[in-house]
Design an enzyme around this catalytic site. Structure first.
Site, mmCIF file in Angstrom:
data_model
loop_
_atom_site.group_PDB
_atom_site.id
_atom_site.type_symbol
_atom_site.label_atom_id
_atom_site.label_comp_id
_atom_site.label_asym_id
_atom_site.label_seq_id
_atom_site.Cartn_x
_atom_site.Cartn_y
_atom_site.Cartn_z
ATOM 1 C CG ASP A 1 -2.001 1.238 1.396
ATOM 2 O OD1 ASP A 1 -2.859 1.001 0.587
ATOM 3 O OD2 ASP A 1 -1.899 1.977 2.045
ATOM 4 C CG HIS B 1 -5.745 -2.863 -0.565
ATOM 5 N ND1 HIS B 1 -4.961 -2.357 -1.761
ATOM 6 C CD2 HIS B 1 -5.212 -1.950 0.509
ATOM 7 C CE1 HIS B 1 -3.969 -1.340 -1.221
ATOM 8 N NE2 HIS B 1 -4.409 -1.151 0.206
#
Length: 315
Positions: A99, A294
């Protein structure tokens, strides 16, 4: 066993978690996370012969939170990585980021290839420099409700996300996972708040436990979300500060891991995997995890660990 301590890096006290001995491997978390995001990586990477260190990055969890928004630029974050390497008594390291940690890792490899002997990014790939300030382009594409635009106003998202820590992490982690809805995170007109776009999951997916939710919430009691949100508030400033590296390539050996249900892929990056060698010519491989969302290393730890160990041992 994972050990914890604090080190002084660039004038701030940084909390780190570490395990193992051998060549240094830094694990850089994203938003809204902490060292705990790498809980499944410590033992396997340490057993493979590496000194694994995962810091709480600037403004997060157990690390100091500077007051000024402009103290969270990409240059500060890259500086923290280099400072941490030196504080640990090392001259080089491999950096692995997920991320927001991925842009920090990619840019550390870009700016200091003399120190970074390998780089891996999870979820967020390296990207070309935008033709204009990124926030204006994001607003044009997704509207004012896009989460990165919503995060800009100091105090607003800070208060919403910090109101009920357990609820925030429960909604956020499930919604952006392969078990959630992989849609662009945009707050619709007339809807109040970012979390309202994320359903409350009564049951957690198999990769996430109630203890995990409790751990993240406890770590955020000290600093809340403002430090992490300040990273977003420097997006346009980062674009200005990194102009000198427009067109530069990431030269250290590189590896990239993504998931087919990662929300980042809804941001509109057609053919981005095929274009990676243009940005990182020493790309050693790509792992595209079918059905993964994610939270790559949390959702699919066994596959991620195996791929990272193969990459690390090949350096």
């Amino acid at each position: 066993m994972v050990n914890h301590r604090e080190v002084t890096v660039n004038g701030i006290q940084m909390h780190i978690a570490e395990q193992g001995t051998g060549p240094l491997v830094l694990l850089l978390h994203g938003f809204p996370e902490s060292w705990y995001s790498w809980r499944h990586q410590f033992q396997p990477l340490a057993d493979a012969g590496f000194h694994v260190v995962a810091p709480d990055q600037r403004g997060y969890a157990g690390t100091d939170k500077p007051d000024a928004i402009e103290d969270y630029t990409l240059l500060h974050l890259v500086g923290d990585v280099i400072g941490l390497i030196h504080a640990l008594g090392e001259r080089e390291a491999v950096v692995i980021g997920h991320d927001w940690g991925a842009p920090v890792a990619w840019n550390t490899a870009l700016l200091r290839p003399d120190i970074i002997r390998g780089v891996a990014g999870l979820s967020v790939p390296p990207t070309r420099r935008a033709p204009a300030k990124p926030l204006s382009l994001l607003e044009q594409r997704f509207g004012k409700g896009f989460y990165q635009i919503y995060f800009q106003e100091p105090g607003v998202a800070d208060a919403e996300l910090g109101a009920d820590l357990k609820d925030t992490f429960r909604r956020f982690l499930v919604a952006a996972s392969g078990d959630g809805a992989a849609a662009a995170p945009v707050v619709p007109d007339g809807v109040t708040g970012f979390l309202s776009t994320m359903p409350y999951p009564e049951t957690l997916p198999s990769w996430l436990t109630e203890a995990d939710i409790d751990a993240f919430a406890a770590q955020y009691e000290r600093n809340g979300f403002t430090g992490g949100l300040n990273w977003y508030r420097n997006i346009d400033r980062n674009w200005e500060l990194t102009a000198a590296w427009a067109g530069a390539q990431i030269t250290p050996p590189a590896f990239y891991i993504t998931g087919t249900r990662d929300v980042v892929r809804t941001f509109g990056m057609p053919g981005f995997i095929e274009k990676l060698p243009e940005l990182a010519p020493n790309l050693r491989g790509v792992l595209d995890l079918d059905g993964c969302g994610h939270w790559t290393q949390q959702e699919r730890p066994d596959e991620v660990n195996a791929a990272l160990i193969e990459f690390l041992k090949g350096l």
